[in-house]
Enzyme design. Structure first.
Site, PDB file in Angstrom:
ATOM      1  CB  VAL A  27      -5.918  45.606  58.426  1.00  0.00           C
ATOM      2  CG1 VAL A  27      -7.385  45.911  58.125  1.00  0.00           C
ATOM      3  CG2 VAL A  27      -5.387  46.575  59.481  1.00  0.00           C
ATOM      4  CB  VAL A  41     -10.195  58.956  59.145  1.00  0.00           C
ATOM      5  CG1 VAL A  41     -10.052  60.053  60.190  1.00  0.00           C
ATOM      6  CG2 VAL A  41      -9.800  59.477  57.777  1.00  0.00           C
ATOM      7  N   GLY A  76      -9.277  54.474  62.533  1.00  0.00           N
ATOM      8  CA  GLY A  76      -9.557  53.046  62.694  1.00  0.00           C
ATOM      9  C   GLY A  76     -11.027  52.731  62.786  1.00  0.00           C
ATOM     10  CD  GLU A 131     -16.003  55.402  59.229  1.00  0.00           C
ATOM     11  OE1 GLU A 131     -17.110  55.765  58.853  1.00  0.00           O
ATOM     12  OE2 GLU A 131     -15.208  56.182  59.792  1.00  0.00           O
ATOM     13  N   GLY A 164       4.252  47.120  69.977  1.00  0.00           N
ATOM     14  CA  GLY A 164       3.626  46.993  68.657  1.00  0.00           C
ATOM     15  C   GLY A 164       2.759  48.178  68.279  1.00  0.00           C
ATOM     16  CE  LYS A 177      -4.958  57.861  60.725  1.00  0.00           C
ATOM     17  NZ  LYS A 177      -4.421  57.423  62.045  1.00  0.00           N
ATOM     18  CD  GLU A 213       4.358  50.482  61.145  1.00  0.00           C
ATOM     19  OE1 GLU A 213       5.114  49.664  60.609  1.00  0.00           O
ATOM     20  OE2 GLU A 213       3.123  50.319  61.230  1.00  0.00           O
ATOM     21  CE  LYS A 238      -3.976  55.315  57.648  1.00  0.00           C
ATOM     22  NZ  LYS A 238      -3.894  54.600  58.903  1.00  0.00           N
TER      23      LYS A 238
END
Lengths: 433, 433
Positions: free
Chosen positions: B18, B134, B136, B131, B189, B207, B192, B107
């Site tokens: 990210v 929760v 994405g 934002e 992917g 969330k 994990e 989160k």
């Protein structure tokens, strides 16, 4: 509430279906809304045309007034729910001059006077909020204006009018023609006595123009929105879409278009064939849904009730709380954003696939004439189905590959003069899933 | 950009999937984002653990630093994307003390330290925006915090974890068991190497707790969230749901519950049977969707990508623009809202319908024993299906009417000791359409 906090006075203009619900919720949920806003919200008055009209008993008679002018001048937040354009505009501007923030659900006013309203609100440093003007309770205005502010929206596509979605849905499930379905919608209160604004796409066009302006940071003139309503949609068109694995929906589409002269904006309202896998295909009845296609976020969909008194009131009150919070903490809602100043696209800038239905003479050679007409305009065919009628004619349903929209429009005009073609029954854009 | 406008410095903490996308978009779309924010956004630095790690070439090496502490102290906006809780918390608080606004996608940190983070941000008068934490790219946090601020949210129900939705979807369409589907999700992917946080529902629980706190204006302790993951879901459970016209989804549900002791809040994460007509039933693959059920607005759904680098970065940058706008125009995001202070609900406060699957001895009288066990706990039966096995036993699928959750839990425990019952195969909540 801390009694020391100053209160904010709310003026409600109009006391129809939505106004009544706003008044009810402001009174019933006043403490809760005040806690969220951080200050006491006080309903200062409700402007109406006549004090004599019979009203829901939740509306306090002592708050009614016919003197809207003086009401807006003593308000901190003006909530305009009267509709129409001239008087609503005058009262909103009067409120702005007096320093009030404005919440409105008036899409027709916004779409036609967007620039002036925003300039005046920005100059006065007050909020202009209008979540309820697009897709009722569905919070797509805030989504475009704020949530997607860090992304690049490429396209907005949605079912923005609940009445026409109900009508098309009823035609699809009950096999009615458009007149019968509109009559049923009127009986259920989904359609007005004069259904023109909905059925002919004016309402959806105003909403699409508003979303386009927000999404693309460009003023959009309502005259640049191409618009086709649902009056021409027949049960046979719907059946043909079904056979092709789709449904017909009235779509509002706003998109960026790359052209050799730079990026442009296209805003269109028209019935289209949607494949069943499209997220909008399953939107039923009077619901609304808007899909935002953004560069980074991908496809986001917002779905919910597109109209209705309490539903629209929810969006109005969310804006009232936001405006009140700004009064308490400072700051304001995003100002008008027009830095992109994109020009409107022309049909030659746009691509589309089309489903064309023709009544043709049922004899050899007609398909060859039709194919030739298409080829002459550079339009290639993806699929053809021919079905015999019972009167010596047949129905030909042609789905084209993607082609330039101007070529497609010329093609449909030319087909009406093509040998063997008796009638152009319909021509609809076909969306990709 | 007017060169006179002061710029805002952005500190990015963490440069994983990210973080890299946030950096890329900040650099590629810098002018556009600055225009929207009303001020120049300047990427001041990117804090990483090691300067030696190989990185995407879009990340400018000269902006990397291992000295996160001094980076946050000179930032106007701290963007925390490093994950983990302790160091992330320390850096965020250090930024807040230095007057920076905070944008985070963390989160786990938020759910566990919600109160402290908010108190400190509110005391400092800076924004705390999340934002991306929760669902994405799906803008549900802003929806709850702002769009629905004028309404009363009764219930939040959603598919809040894309990994488990992918897994359940793959089990449904390909018939895989949970281990095979998790392995496939890891290859793609979506999961994990250690899938615990997703598969056991920890991620969805965090969330759901965050949304509950926002929706109900109440602090929610993560320890009060009941949580059941998807490890126990079998292909046979999915088949049984399908036969009943439904699908199994991992849901996060936060709701107000009326009790004789006053209103309470229940937050639950568990697999549930959803009828196909439910708007969440058609959410496929790794997508997320959240439905808000509000008193006035009715049902609103937000749908989109729940994870992914660019998608999450879109939500992060929306918050960066919002924080920057507040710096420019004054004002700030809504402060923590805890005025409702509702207590957590207990199982006795909750109602549910349940689909209970039992392996039973295939002989007369067993159904009578099972029915009696249910009746003794006050649970009545909506439907029963019995299917013979190939080993002298049979599978009994019981769907109950709505009953108190504590009674249902006692019933499933009691059924395991009921004559003729060989095994309790599964027990899932059944949602209404």
């Amino acid at each position: 509430m801390p009694s020391a906090a100053p209160s904010l006075s709310i003026a409600v203009l109009g006391c129809g279906t939505v106004g009544t619900q706003v008044v009810r919720l402001l009174l019933e949920q006043g403490e809760e809304l005040s806690a969220r806003a951080g200050t006491r919200l006080e309903l200062a008055g409700i402007a109406v045309r006549s004090l004599e009209t019979e009203r829901d008993p939740v509306v306090p008679r002592d708050l009614l007034t016919t003197d809207a002018e003086s009401l807006v001048e003593r308000a901190d937040v003006v909530v305009e729910l009267m509709g129409g354009t001239e008087r609503a505009r005058d009262l909103i501007l009067r409120g702005i001059e007096a320093g009030a923030s404005v919440v409105t659900a008036n899409k027709a006013l916004l779409a036609s006077q967007y620039g002036e309203l925003f300039s005046r609100a920005d100059a006065a440093g007050v909020d202009l909020l209008f979540e309820a003007a697009v897709a009722g309770a569905v919070p797509v205005v805030r989504g475009v204006r704020e949530s997607l502010a860090g992304d690049r929206i490429e396209r907005v596509i949605g079912i923005m009018n609940g009445t026409t979605n109900y009508v098309l849905d009823a035609m699809t499930t009950a096999g009615w023609d458009v007149d019968a379905a509109v009559t049923r919608a009127q009986e259920l209160g989904y359609a007005e006595a004069d259904p023109t604004a909905d059925v002919d796409g004016h309402d959806a066009a105003a909403k699409a123009a508003i979303l386009a302006a927000l999404a693309f940071h460009t003023r959009v003139d309502l005259r640049d929105v191409t618009r086709e309503g649902i009056r021409g949609v027949t049960p046979e068109d719907i059946e043909a879409a079904r056979e092709a694995g789709g449904v017909i929906k009235l779509l509002g589409i706003a998109e960026r278009v790359a052209t050799p002269q730079g990026e442009r904006v296209a805003v269109q309202v028209h019935p289209a064939v949607l494949p069943l896998e499209h997220p909008l295909a399953s939107v039923r009845g009077a619901f609304n849904a808007v899909v935002l296609e953004a560069q980074a976020a991908g496809r986001l969909m917002f779905y919910g009730a597109g109209a209705g008194g309490p539903e629209t009131a929810s969006a109005v009150l969310g804006d009232v709380v936001a405006a009140a919070r700004h009064r308490v903490t400072g700051g304001r809602a995003p100002a008008e954003s027009t830095h992109a100043t994109l020009a409107p696209a022309r049909p030659a800038d746009l691509g589309a696939r089309m489903q064309i239905r023709l009544r043709v003479a049922d004899r050899p050679g007609v398909l060859a004439h039709v194919s030739t007409a298409l080829a002459q305009h550079g339009v290639s065919i993806e699929s053809v189905r021919q079905r015999p009628g019972d009167d010596g004619s047949a129905t030909l349903t042609v789905v084209t590959h993607e082609a330039r929209l101007d070529a497609l429009l010329r093609t449909t005009a030319a087909l009406q003069a093509t040998t063997g073609v008796e009638e152009l029954l319909s021509a609809y854009r076909v969306e990709q899933a």
